[in-house]
Design a protein around this motif. Structure first.
Motif, PDB file in Angstrom:
ATOM      1  N   ALA A  44       0.843  -1.198   0.000  1.00  0.00           N
ATOM      2  CA  ALA A  44       0.000   0.000   0.000  1.00  0.00           C
ATOM      3  C   ALA A  44       0.877   1.246   0.000  1.00  0.00           C
ATOM      4  N   PHE A  45       0.338   2.307  -0.610  1.00  0.00           N
ATOM      5  CA  PHE A  45       1.021   3.591  -0.667  1.00  0.00           C
ATOM      6  C   PHE A  45       0.019   4.681  -0.366  1.00  0.00           C
ATOM      7  N   GLY A  46       0.469   5.727   0.327  1.00  0.00           N
ATOM      8  CA  GLY A  46      -0.413   6.842   0.648  1.00  0.00           C
ATOM      9  C   GLY A  46       0.361   8.132   0.742  1.00  0.00           C
ATOM     10  N   LYS A  47      -0.327   9.228   0.541  1.00  0.00           N
ATOM     11  CA  LYS A  47       0.339  10.535   0.560  1.00  0.00           C
ATOM     12  C   LYS A  47      -0.559  11.559   1.229  1.00  0.00           C
ATOM     13  N   LEU A  48      -0.007  12.302   2.155  1.00  0.00           N
ATOM     14  CA  LEU A  48      -0.719  13.385   2.825  1.00  0.00           C
ATOM     15  C   LEU A  48      -0.638  14.631   1.956  1.00  0.00           C
ATOM     16  N   LEU A  49      -1.803  15.200   1.624  1.00  0.00           N
ATOM     17  CA  LEU A  49      -1.880  16.413   0.817  1.00  0.00           C
ATOM     18  C   LEU A  49      -2.511  17.523   1.657  1.00  0.00           C
ATOM     19  N   TYR A  50      -2.023  18.724   1.535  1.00  0.00           N
ATOM     20  CA  TYR A  50      -2.623  19.901   2.195  1.00  0.00           C
ATOM     21  C   TYR A  50      -2.794  19.723   3.698  1.00  0.00           C
ATOM     22  N   GLU A  51      -1.927  18.967   4.349  1.00  0.00           N
ATOM     23  CA  GLU A  51      -1.858  18.772   5.794  1.00  0.00           C
ATOM     24  C   GLU A  51      -3.029  18.003   6.402  1.00  0.00           C
TER      25      GLU A  51
END
Length: 199
Positions: free
Chosen positions: A114-121
């Motif tokens: 799995a991969f994930g990314k935090l955007l705009y805090e």
């Protein structure tokens, strides 16, 4: 950080869910909007973007999910989410044994990435892919590729909402009906009370 999560009794697991960890099982399968452990990433890959650091986690689960439905799992997960990583991710491997989904006991293996990314805090997106092999006693081994896409939005530190689309690929007709991973849309809300109470 190494953590060992252990549970003797787990609760019902939806057939759409490829793996449910001990904490989520103890919460009745909830946790798509947030669990304080990296096992929440099996419910919603977007939670990887919210992991505070890298972890190595071991899982052991053994118990009756329902009358006549027994689950066993042992596995390991490695997650990397330090600030210098461009795309935080997690890789997991599990050995499984289940009874009750099929007339015979079923053993299997699960690989999950799995991969994930935090955007705009406050907003995180994620995707996962998993490969599940299952072998009922005295029957051939079957395999399934599938995954999930999800998002989570943290409104405040105490409140979050999430959406997940699980298993978008159609199951093969060669997989017995009780062992197929089914499509599922899920939503969740996380609320953490700011008040501390002791019972």
């Amino acid at each position: 950080m190494i953590a060992l999560l252990f549970v003797l009794l787990s609760f019902a697991q939806a057939q759409a869910q490829v793996f449910e960890g001990p904490i989520a099982a103890g919460l009745g399968g909830s946790g798509r909007a947030g669990i304080d452990a990296n096992e929440g990433t099996y419910l919603n890959p977007a939670l990887i973007g919210l992991l505070p650091n890298s972890e190595l986690t071991m899982f052991y689960k053994d118990g009756d999910a329902d009358r006549g439905l027994h689950r066993q799992a042992i596995g390991i997960a490695m997650s990397e989410s330090s600030p210098e990583v461009l795309l935080p991710g997690q890789l997991s491997y599990f050995k499984l044994r289940n009874t009750g989904l099929h007339p015979a006991a079923v053993t299997g293996e699960l690989w999950h990435a799995a991969f994930g990314k935090l955007l705009y805090e406050r907003w995180s997106i994620g995707a996962s892919v998993h490969y599940l092999t299952q072998k009922p006693e005295d029957e051939p081994t079957t395999s399934q590729w599938n995954g999930a896409i999800g998002t989570v939005f943290v409104i405040t530190p105490e409140l979050g909402v999430a959406y997940v689309f699980e298993n978008p690929a159609s199951p093969s007709g060669e997989v017995p009906v009780g062992l197929r991973l089914l499509r599922k849309h899920s939503a969740g809300v996380f609320y953490k009370s700011p008040f501390k109470a002791r019972l």
